[in-house]
Design an enzyme around this catalytic site. Structure first.
Site, mmCIF file in Angstrom:
data_model
loop_
_atom_site.group_PDB
_atom_site.id
_atom_site.type_symbol
_atom_site.label_atom_id
_atom_site.label_comp_id
_atom_site.label_asym_id
_atom_site.label_seq_id
_atom_site.Cartn_x
_atom_site.Cartn_y
_atom_site.Cartn_z
ATOM 1 C CB SER A 246 -0.922 0.014 1.221
ATOM 2 O OG SER A 246 -1.608 1.250 1.306
ATOM 3 C CE LYS A 295 -11.246 -1.838 -1.775
ATOM 4 N NZ LYS A 295 -11.016 -0.909 -2.881
ATOM 5 C CB ALA A 371 -17.552 -9.509 -10.245
#
Length: 455
Positions: A246, A295, A371
């Site tokens: 990150s 998420k 997806a």
């Protein structure tokens, strides 16, 4: 103003005294305030000669460590010779000497009777396996203190980031100087948040000698600015797995400082969301970014979810509401990612003198690979701009579900290599392909396919 007394220490494990001296000067240049000298790494170690060279040439205070194999070190020789070398370092004026708890009590008593010099004694214990409970850690610290130690040191190797909360509890509730941290990638925040909880020192590596779970001296000084952390510092973090790739800390920490906000943004390697949010539930942990692969899963751990995030079914930002401590979930991926794509397309239009009116995504074919949480945000964003959407995913049922939600078309992942889109179509990668450490991986689009606008 500096906010804490935590020092930054560089562990040095050179195999020669000459290199050790060079590394000490390098550590000072990179911002270390003291160095930990690992004698057990030096080849053909000659105690009197080598210790004298180290102490004579030290540009910083030194901690002398001579770690045996039975405590995770390299030394396999005679135990009396090892202890004699440590006592010699003390007699020669080393700033700190590290003794293992197993041998410390009698040795410290004997040394203090011989002479009362300025050398501080660290007594350390490495813990294998599960991190003990708060009470057991406190009892261990008391046992170490009872040896006559000036400084207590406890090292663990956590299997889960939630275990580090016990380290923070020990640091903040004990009244004598303590060094306590975890090794390994899951232990990174034990170094980064050390000043907040009152630790005696945090470790950082010199350039060219990185260690798993240990930040660099440069990042401690420049990215996280450890000098400015204190007990009131608010903690923000990236909840992800993996997390080392990150760039978030490089972006958010300067922003916090620019706004004069007493906060720090740190990477958090999380294995279990439920345990994580249960343990780190205090107001000190004020908010989180959410990365791969959480998420979608994190939605159920939010007390409230913003309508956009709820419709997408994915959250990438969580704020702890100050008035009641509730976790509020948002999705900023959607607008941010789509706006970035639009800006790039508008810039291309300008450079080619194309006419510009409205969003450049309107009516475009938007080919989405992946997806999951990020993919869902992109798909809903593309739909809001009037794009026609085709979705590929290794889980075809997941692709179909998302396609249904955005009035798009689902395709099996294997077809992407031969997919022939219309000219000017948009290709968006929302998969782990290309993520650290396998940054050379790409979506398997045919090389001959040049019809995509972007990737």
């Amino acid at each position: 103003m500096l906010n804490n007394s935590t020092m930054i220490c560089a562990p040095l494990m050179a195999q020669s005294v000459e290199q050790m001296v060079k590394d000490m000067h390098q550590a000072k240049a990179e911002g270390a305030q003291l160095v930990e000298i690992r004698l057990d790494y030096i080849k053909n170690f000659q105690p009197h000669q080598d210790i004298q060279i180290i102490l004579k040439n030290k540009p910083l205070p030194v901690i002398i460590v001579y770690r045996p194999k039975w405590e995770g070190g390299q030394y396999e020789g005679d135990e009396n010779s090892r202890l004699e070398a440590l006592c010699l370092a003390r007699e020669m004026g080393a700033d700190y000497i590290d003794f293992e708890l197993k041998v410390a009590s009698d040795l410290i008593r004997e040394q203090k009777m011989k002479n009362d010099n300025a050398t501080k004694v660290i007594v350390s214990q490495n813990i294998d396996g599960m991190t003990p409970k708060d009470e057991e850690l406190s009892n261990l610290a008391a046992s170490i203190q009872a040896t006559g130690a000036d400084i207590i040191k406890v090292v663990v190797n956590v299997a889960d980031i939630t275990e580090i909360a016990k380290i923070f509890h020990l640091l903040s509730h004990y009244q004598v100087p303590i060094i306590a941290y975890s090794v390994g990638e899951r232990g990174l925040i034990s170094q980064l948040l050390c000043p907040k909880f009152g630790g005696f020192l945090a470790y950082g590596s010199i350039v060219g000698h990185s260690l798993p779970g240990m930040p660099s001296l440069y990042s401690l000084r420049h990215t996280y600015k450890l000098d400015y952390l204190n007990s009131e510092t608010k903690v923000f973090g990236l909840v992800s797995k993996p997390v080392g790739h990150s760039k978030g800390p490089l972006l958010h920490n300067p922003t916090l400082r620019h706004e004069n906000f007493n906060g720090v943004y740190v990477p958090m390697f999380v294995d279990n969301l439920k345990e994580f949010f249960s343990i780190y539930s205090s107001p000190d942990f004020a908010g989180f970014s959410v990365g791969f692969p959480y998420k979608e899963a994190v939605v159920e751990f939010c007390d409230e979810v913003h309508p956009l995030a709820e419709s997408i079914g994915a959250v990438n930002t969580i704020v702890r509401r100050p008035c009641d401590g509730k976790l509020i979930g948002y999705n900023t991926d959607c607008e941010a990612a789509i706006t970035a794509i639009e800006d790039a397309l508008k810039e291309k239009r300008c450079s080619s003198n194309e006419a510009s009116s409205g969003t450049p995504l309107s009516g475009k074919l938007f080919v989405l690979v992946g997806a999951g949480g990020a993919g869902r945000a992109l798909a809903f964003g593309a739909k809001s701009r009037g794009s026609r959407i085709v979705i590929f995913d290794i889980d075809f049922e997941r692709a179909k579900s998302l396609a249904c939600a955005v009035s798009g078309e689902a395709r099996v992942f294997e077809e992407v290599v031969n997919f022939q889109p219309e000219k000017g179509a948009i290709l968006a990668n929302a998969t782990p392909l290309g993520m650290h450490p396998k940054t050379d991986q790409r979506i398997p689009v045919a090389e001959k396919n040049k019809t995509f606008k972007g990737c």
